[in-house]
Design a protein around this motif. Structure first.
Motif, PDB file in Angstrom:
ATOM      1  N   HIS A 129      -1.118  -0.479  -1.016  1.00 45.73           N
ATOM      2  CA  HIS A 129       0.310  -0.224  -1.253  1.00 45.73           C
ATOM      3  C   HIS A 129       0.725   1.199  -0.859  1.00 45.73           C
ATOM      4  O   HIS A 129      -0.083   2.111  -0.851  1.00 45.73           O
ATOM      5  CB  HIS A 129       0.638  -0.408  -2.745  1.00 45.73           C
ATOM      6  N   CYS A 197       5.358  -7.500  -1.226  1.00 45.29           N
ATOM      7  CA  CYS A 197       4.311  -8.388  -1.749  1.00 45.29           C
ATOM      8  C   CYS A 197       4.681  -8.901  -3.138  1.00 45.29           C
ATOM      9  O   CYS A 197       4.321 -10.022  -3.513  1.00 45.29           O
ATOM     10  CB  CYS A 197       2.966  -7.678  -1.767  1.00 45.29           C
ATOM     11  N   PHE A 198       5.414  -8.089  -3.905  1.00 48.40           N
ATOM     12  CA  PHE A 198       5.917  -8.517  -5.224  1.00 48.40           C
ATOM     13  C   PHE A 198       6.819  -9.743  -5.040  1.00 48.40           C
ATOM     14  O   PHE A 198       6.634 -10.776  -5.698  1.00 48.40           O
ATOM     15  CB  PHE A 198       6.677  -7.334  -5.845  1.00 48.40           C
ATOM     16  N   CYS A 285       1.056  -4.857  -9.506  1.00 41.66           N
ATOM     17  CA  CYS A 285       1.893  -5.662  -8.608  1.00 41.66           C
ATOM     18  C   CYS A 285       1.502  -7.145  -8.703  1.00 41.66           C
ATOM     19  O   CYS A 285       0.325  -7.489  -8.845  1.00 41.66           O
ATOM     20  CB  CYS A 285       1.719  -5.163  -7.180  1.00 41.66           C
ATOM     21  N   CYS A 287       1.104  -9.215  -6.552  1.00 42.95           N
ATOM     22  CA  CYS A 287       0.235  -9.707  -5.472  1.00 42.95           C
ATOM     23  C   CYS A 287      -1.226  -9.790  -5.904  1.00 42.95           C
ATOM     24  O   CYS A 287      -2.047 -10.390  -5.227  1.00 42.95           O
ATOM     25  CB  CYS A 287       0.397  -8.858  -4.212  1.00 42.95           C
TER      26      CYS A 287
HETATM   27 ZN   LIG Z   1       1.677  -5.830  -4.056  1.00 41.23          ZN
END
Ligand SMILES: [Zn+2]
Length: 369
Positions: A129, A197-198, A285, A287
């Protein structure tokens, strides 16, 4: 303003769900952990575990398609400090129908065509990230926001490996860099360094897919491309190295666990028990999360699938992502991994590189490669 009526009220006690979930983790987790005794028992366990994971990750819902690779830009990075000149190609490959991966392929000039088996290992260098995807990994320090990210996390491990003479693929993983979805396509520093990605995790979940599954799939497709490309260029693509820090460590873990073409995995800042690091620390997160995964496996079980291939784990003593018990949460998982390697008499293939300080990549570890 004094005397103004408060707009909320204060609760002295809360009735949250954490303790129930922690207890349930203790009761239900790791139902499919390895319980055999020998290397012969291990092979069927690995096969079955990978089948389970293909389903949990949503990878059995994904579609293969022609790669249709396109090299659309070439930049020559001058030789510096004894390191060779690097040819940096911007490449686009199709990983699923209508889904394209953007990447930089870094090719040192020392890799002459036809060198074949003399060619050093080809690497995948995977991004985490807040580094603008491939831009920080490929060391694009001429972009000021990227330069700061490189300074903060030593994110330029892709370029460092290329300077050491390796061919290195530095991809944008899904939702990073040029692969950001609609929510964050701006040029502001936050959007540019950040990722979707969230959002992608939420988009995928109802369809039974996960970001971890997508990234693992893409890592496999990237190796397909490197195999094709390497055969025509004379690179040794009989196996690959895979390196990543943080979210890049997550992708390295999964790609190496699911695909035996990875012969060396370097996972930095991402090897710890799920209970402390992703349940108790629940602000990570989206992901990172895979529905129902913990019922089946902890992270050490997944890393065990890499046995008996070479595994380097880098942990920082002060990394808050290790959870409140610090390195103990790492050692426990590595014990699980070690017991798998012991079946193969291959414990020496594991290196645990412990560094001081917070969540950060320490590039000195690249020397052991
Ligand atoms: Zn992420």
């Amino acid at each position: 303003m004094s005397g103004e009526q408060p707009r909320t009220i204060h609760y002295n006690k809360y009735y949250g769900s954490m303790q129930t979930l922690l207890d349930r983790f203790d009761r239900r987790a790791r139902a499919d952990a390895f319980d055999g005794k020998s290397a012969e028992d291990f092979a069927p366990w690995r096969r079955k575990s990978r089948e389970t994971l293909l389903d949990l990750l949503g990878m059995n819902r994904m579609e293969k398609c022609p790669l249709e690779p396109l090299v659309d830009e070439v930049t020559e990075l001058p030789a510096a400090d004894g390191a060779p000149m690097i040819r940096r190609e911007h490449v686009v490959i199709q990983v699923e129908p209508q889904t394209w991966m953007t990447l930089y392929l870094l090719i040192p000039e020392t890799i002459a065509p036809g060198k074949g088996a003399d060619c050093p290992q080809v690497y995948l260098a995977l991004p985490g990230h807040m580094g603008a995807g491939k831009e920080s990994i490929a060391g694009r320090a001429e972009i000021p926001a990227v330069a700061d990210a490189i300074r903060q996390f030593n994110y330029d491990y892709g370029l460092r490996l290329a300077r050491m003479g390796h061919v290195v693929a530095c991809p944008d993983c899904r939702a990073f860099g040029e692969r950001r979805d609609e929510d964050r396509r701006g040029d502001s520093e936050d959007d540019f360094l950040g990722s979707t990605c969230f959002q992608l995790a939420h988009m995928a979940e109802g369809l039974g897919e996960t970001v971890c599954g997508m990234c693992t799939w893409d890592g496999m497709r990237l190796m397909d491309y490197l195999e094709e490309r390497g055969r025509t260029e004379g690179w040794d693509v009989s196996s690959f190295g895979c390196v990543g820090f943080s979210g890049g460590g997550m992708q390295t873990l999964w790609t190496a666990a699911m695909d035996d073409r990875v012969s060396t995995a370097l996972i930095s800042g991402y090897l710890y028990g799920y209970k402390d690091s992703l349940l108790l620390l629940c602000g990570n997160c989206s992901c990172n999360y895979i529905p129902r995964l913990w019922e089946h496996f902890d992270m050490g079980d997944i890393a065990s699938l890499i046995a008996p291939r070479r595994l380097i784990v880098q942990s920082c003593r002060g990394d808050h992502l290790n959870g409140p018990r610090g390195l103990d949460n790492v050692y426990e998982q590595l014990d699980i991994v070690r017991s798998a390697y012991r079946l193969f008499g291959a414990e020496e293939k594991i290196l645990h590189d412990i560094r001081e300080g917070e969540h950060c990549f320490h590039p000195e570890v690249l020397e052991v490669l």
